[in-house]
Design a protein around this motif. Structure first.
Motif, PDB file in Angstrom:
ATOM      1  N   LEU A 109       0.837  -1.079   0.056  1.00 50.31           N
ATOM      2  CA  LEU A 109       0.065   0.037   0.064  1.00 50.31           C
ATOM      3  C   LEU A 109       0.773   1.331   0.185  1.00 50.31           C
ATOM      4  O   LEU A 109       0.337   2.406  -0.608  1.00 50.31           O
ATOM      5  CB  LEU A 109      -0.927  -0.074   1.202  1.00 50.31           C
ATOM      6  N   VAL A 320      -4.814   0.305  -8.050  1.00 56.99           N
ATOM      7  CA  VAL A 320      -4.488   1.584  -7.274  1.00 56.99           C
ATOM      8  C   VAL A 320      -5.603   2.672  -7.815  1.00 56.99           C
ATOM      9  O   VAL A 320      -6.162   3.473  -7.333  1.00 56.99           O
ATOM     10  CB  VAL A 320      -3.035   2.131  -7.467  1.00 56.99           C
ATOM     11  N   ARG A 328      -8.256   1.295   0.168  1.00 59.29           N
ATOM     12  CA  ARG A 328      -7.323   0.008  -0.492  1.00 59.29           C
ATOM     13  C   ARG A 328      -6.923  -0.743   0.588  1.00 59.29           C
ATOM     14  O   ARG A 328      -6.532  -2.051   0.286  1.00 59.29           O
ATOM     15  CB  ARG A 328      -6.116   1.238  -0.884  1.00 59.29           C
ATOM     16  N   GLN A 332      -7.692  -4.373  -1.225  1.00 66.25           N
ATOM     17  CA  GLN A 332      -6.689  -4.979  -1.663  1.00 66.25           C
ATOM     18  C   GLN A 332      -6.004  -6.412  -1.053  1.00 66.25           C
ATOM     19  O   GLN A 332      -5.553  -7.107  -1.470  1.00 66.25           O
ATOM     20  CB  GLN A 332      -5.227  -3.802  -1.970  1.00 66.25           C
TER      21      GLN A 332
END
Length: 435
Positions: A109, A320, A328, A332
């Motif tokens: 990240l 992204v 995120r 993710q």
């Protein structure tokens, strides 16, 4: 950020060599070795998903440092208490897997934010991070073997702990945390998990990518664990051919990942994806089914490495762009958990296909399934560049009307504004430079 990732990935590759060697040297049992290694791998993906809300709430920088410190402390236990028994070694690896999963997700990240702080694009940052990962896989494993042979399994764990300590210092001293999503006051941990799952479920392009990751990882594991070794043995080849083919993939992917970091943002996205996945995915399986000689197989695997280094940074960049920054961590990590879901059963699938129809049929089934899996996102996704926010329209200053003199009529002033002259369309490059 890239230096921290290099240290962490090298430590992980060192563990993949040192731990099985340590268990085999102590027990001589392949079954116990597999069980101990699984105790490290299985918590890795599960804890990544569970850490998603914490990554968004606390920040990836703190999670990365805490995970690396925990792993380093656990790995120096043999240096303090001597050679641990098997049950303690297994417990140590469970803790390392639980700590390493969130730490790895946190570094992933941080890459786009670190690239932005360095004045680089997301595509370049992701491409360089991919090159670091492939280098750690290709070179780190060989270095791990040398350390284990030179220092022994116990002392190799100290080297892994030292690498994790260096990664902790780098992240703590040089990396800044992005803006955290504090959420609502009444939002629980489970609610935040559901928010990430709801976003993934409602986003069709991300669903297509996730389904592709699940299927391709499953088939890759079936190929690596069962089909490729059986093909080599059936053709009268030794393990050298298998090792050379896999090394060729790794080295070629490093070069193409560096190329992607340099000019990948200027390539057409759909064409890059199709060329990358078709050259790196089903071709690796179909070339074995065609019964070609080892030289042709190694050449095809070199092309596969080039394709892999091209499309993997592209898919990371698209994730992204599609996922808002506050989500995120949750989204993710959930995608990663789904991608890892098929790996444990990949070897079992390869064994079942071999038992049902033989090697040739198993290779053709896996190759066709791989082709169908990678072609689906090509038409389910919008591959265009993300639209930039519109420029604010310029406003004309207000000019007070002139006072008319008494007894005298002044001519009326008319101002005609042509909209095309005020807000003319600009190119993307001009838009970025103005911003």
């Amino acid at each position: 950020m890239l230096g921290a990732q290099a240290c962490t990935l090298s430590a992980n590759r060192l563990l993949t060599v040192a731990v099985p060697w340590l268990v085999l040297d102590r027990t001589g049992s392949a079954a116990q070795t597999g069980l101990v290694v699984a105790c490290q791998v299985l918590p890795y993906a599960f804890t990544q998903w569970l850490a998603g809300p914490l990554l968004d709430r606390i920040g990836p920088r703190r999670i990365s440092a805490a995970g690396d410190v925990t792993s380093a402390v656990v790995l120096i236990i043999p240096a303090i208490f001597g050679t641990p028994p098997l049950w303690l070694l297994t417990a140590m690896l469970v803790l390392v897997g639980c700590a390493d999963g969130p730490a790895s997700a946190a570094k992933r990240l941080l890459v786009p934010f670190a690239a932005a702080d360095a004045g680089q694009s997301t595509a370049r940052g992701v491409g360089l991070a991919t090159a670091v990962e492939r280098t750690a896989t290709a070179v780190g494993t060989a270095l791990a073997g040398w350390l284990v042979a030179t220092l022994g399994g116990d002392r190799a764990l100290w080297a892994a702990a030292a690498m994790l300590g260096v990664a902790t210092l780098i992240v703590t001293l040089t990396v800044t945390d992005p803006v955290r999503d504090h959420g609502r006051d009444d939002e629980t941990y489970v609610d935040r998990l559901r928010t990430g799952a709801a976003f993934l479920r409602g986003n069709s392009p991300l669903r297509a990518l996730t389904a592709m990751f699940v299927v391709t990882n499953l088939l890759d594991q079936a190929l690596m664990a069962v089909l490729l070794p059986i093909w080599a043995r059936a053709g009268g080849h030794d393990a050298t051919v298998v090792g050379l083919a896999l090394s060729t993939v790794g080295l070629a992917s490093i070069a193409s990942a560096l190329a992607s970091a340099g000019f990948g943002a200027r390539l057409p996205r759909r064409a890059t994806y199709l060329i990358g996945v078709l050259s790196s995915g089903p071709t690796r399986i179909i070339v074995l089914a065609l019964g070609l000689p080892p030289e042709a197989v190694i050449a095809v695997y070199a092309l596969a490495g080039i394709g892999s280094g091209l499309f993997n940074p592209l898919l990371e960049t698209i994730q992204v762009e599609l996922i808002p920054a506050p989500l995120r961590g949750r989204v993710q990590t959930l995608i990663s958990a789904w991608a890892w879901a098929g790996i444990p059963v990949g070897g079992l699938l390869g064994a079942v296909l071999l038992s049902a129809g033989g090697l040739n049929l198993a290779l053709w089934v896996c190759g066709i399934a791989y082709l169908a899996a990678v072609l689906r996102p090509a038409w389910r996704m919008d591959w265009s560049l993300p639209s930039l926010p519109p420029l604010p329209e310029p406003s004309l200053p207000r000019v007070p009307a002139p006072r008319r003199p008494t007894g005298r009529r002044s001519p009326r002033l008319r101002i005609k504004v042509v909209r095309a002259d005020v807000a003319a369309p600009v190119s993307v490059r001009e838009h970025i430079s103005r911003s």
